[in-house]
Write a protein that holds these residues in place. Sequence first.
Motif, short mmCIF file in Angstrom:
data_model
loop_
_atom_site.label_atom_id
_atom_site.label_comp_id
_atom_site.label_asym_id
_atom_site.label_seq_id
_atom_site.Cartn_x
_atom_site.Cartn_y
_atom_site.Cartn_z
N GLN A 21 4.52 8.88 -0.10
CA GLN A 21 4.88 8.98 1.24
C GLN A 21 4.19 8.02 2.01
O GLN A 21 2.95 8.04 2.11
CB GLN A 21 4.70 10.40 1.90
CG GLN A 21 5.07 11.68 0.93
CD GLN A 21 6.38 12.08 1.07
OE1 GLN A 21 6.94 11.94 2.04
NE2 GLN A 21 7.11 12.09 -0.10
N VAL A 22 5.21 7.12 2.72
CA VAL A 22 4.37 6.02 3.57
C VAL A 22 5.10 6.28 5.14
O VAL A 22 6.24 6.41 4.90
CB VAL A 22 4.80 4.68 2.86
CG1 VAL A 22 4.53 3.49 3.96
CG2 VAL A 22 4.28 4.28 1.53
N GLU A 65 -0.41 6.42 5.64
CA GLU A 65 -0.19 6.11 7.04
C GLU A 65 -0.79 4.79 7.28
O GLU A 65 -1.68 4.27 6.79
CB GLU A 65 -0.91 7.28 8.11
CG GLU A 65 -0.16 8.42 7.99
CD GLU A 65 -0.50 9.46 9.15
OE1 GLU A 65 -1.55 8.79 9.71
OE2 GLU A 65 0.09 10.48 9.49
N GLY A 66 -0.21 3.97 8.19
CA GLY A 66 -0.39 2.76 8.68
C GLY A 66 0.02 2.30 10.14
O GLY A 66 0.91 3.21 10.67
N ARG A 83 8.79 5.83 6.04
CA ARG A 83 9.19 6.05 7.43
C ARG A 83 8.77 4.86 8.22
O ARG A 83 7.60 4.45 8.00
CB ARG A 83 8.95 7.34 8.12
CG ARG A 83 9.67 8.50 7.23
CD ARG A 83 9.12 9.61 8.17
NE ARG A 83 7.75 10.05 7.65
CZ ARG A 83 6.93 10.59 8.52
NH1 ARG A 83 7.35 11.22 9.65
NH2 ARG A 83 5.67 11.05 8.05
N LEU A 84 9.28 4.20 8.99
CA LEU A 84 9.00 3.05 9.98
C LEU A 84 9.43 3.34 11.26
O LEU A 84 10.38 3.48 11.34
CB LEU A 84 9.62 1.83 9.33
CG LEU A 84 9.29 0.60 10.28
CD1 LEU A 84 7.77 0.36 10.43
CD2 LEU A 84 10.04 -0.54 10.06
N GLN A 135 -3.60 3.61 4.81
CA GLN A 135 -4.24 4.27 3.58
C GLN A 135 -3.36 4.05 2.54
O GLN A 135 -2.06 3.95 2.41
CB GLN A 135 -4.04 5.62 4.21
CG GLN A 135 -5.22 5.86 5.62
CD GLN A 135 -6.61 6.19 4.81
OE1 GLN A 135 -6.89 6.19 3.58
NE2 GLN A 135 -7.35 6.45 5.77
N TYR A 136 -4.02 4.27 1.30
CA TYR A 136 -3.21 4.42 0.15
C TYR A 136 -2.21 5.03 0.13
O TYR A 136 -2.28 6.39 0.66
CB TYR A 136 -4.23 4.58 -0.90
CG TYR A 136 -3.52 4.61 -2.35
CD1 TYR A 136 -3.55 3.43 -2.96
CD2 TYR A 136 -3.04 5.85 -2.96
CE1 TYR A 136 -3.06 3.63 -4.43
CE2 TYR A 136 -2.31 5.90 -4.09
CZ TYR A 136 -2.23 4.80 -4.74
OH TYR A 136 -2.00 5.06 -6.18
N PRO A 137 -0.89 4.64 -0.38
CA PRO A 137 -0.47 3.46 -1.23
C PRO A 137 -0.21 2.55 -0.45
O PRO A 137 0.41 1.51 -1.00
CB PRO A 137 0.57 4.20 -1.93
CG PRO A 137 1.22 5.32 -1.18
CD PRO A 137 0.19 5.78 -0.36
#
Length: 329
Positions: A68-69, A14-15, A104-105, A35-37
């Motif tokens: 998962q991003v 997550e970012g 996801r964005l 958070q990684y990655p």
Amino acid sequence: MTSPFPVSSSAPGEGRIVVQLLPYGISALSAITFQYPLKLISPSPAAGQKSVLVFLLTYGGGLVGGDQVHLTIDVRPEAKLSIVTQGHTKIFKSPSRDVITRQRLHVTLQDNAALCLLPDPVQPFEGSVYEQSQKFTLANTASLCLLDWVSAGRIARGEDWNLLAWRGRNEVWAAAESGGKPRLLLRDNVILEGDAADSKEKALRNKMQQTGIFGTLVLRGPLVEGLAAFILAEFAALPRIGARDFRSQDKMDKDNGLMLSPEENWRQARLKQEEADAVLWSAARVRGCTVVKFGSRTVEGGRVWIGNLLEQDGSVSRLFGDDSTMCVR
């Protein structure tokens, strides 16, 4: 032993980015977490910068099977944000079709805010499984410049659309006004279903017709209206079937040198590049959005083509700064 640091409120991958306008008129980050990655880097702000620059990265240069991003971006009123990458986003092989790599964005652009998202292309490796979802919610006066493109893989290793699956979705929404609901303006889906490892047909490769890169450019809002009009005018000026020129090549070269304006000379050079790199493209208006679809035989051919369009118009660099176009130069 008890950690002296507070417990993180975010999950792996997550970012969050929040950009706001400072009192003296410069856009700046008010929050950036990851958070990684996922990894986010922003250079130190400089006086006179036209937008906040953020590099969207991943550890190791790519996403492995199952990563998962989820990145959330909020651009506050009057602020500008540019997002770039430092190379292709590599999608590594998944152990099976059920192990899906997702990205996801979610972006919110408030009044007179602007986002320029011009990354390097996604590069799915052989056997990769990838899903991408990007949702943009825009206030009526907000502006968006989005480039989303995917390559055939590692051409030097003989890959040619050898992925297992690639799905990409871009949505542009108009923000709710006076107690109403958000309104969908554009939903663009790209679905690439690969072949089984033992398949001899290679149906996806055949469908792509030697296309090494496929992309979509989406423009919406007052700041990019000039660029949208420029691209639509160039598309309208393309030679049509039946518009044959019967002059010899020597005669055409002589006439072009004597008669053509700088804009026409640029257009002729672009058409030659499109022919050399097998660039195919189209452009259309969809509910206030300008959507450009393009493909090229090589990644570099596609990069040169889209970069030439943006450079000739010049508005993106003027509004967001030269660094915003570093991935298409």
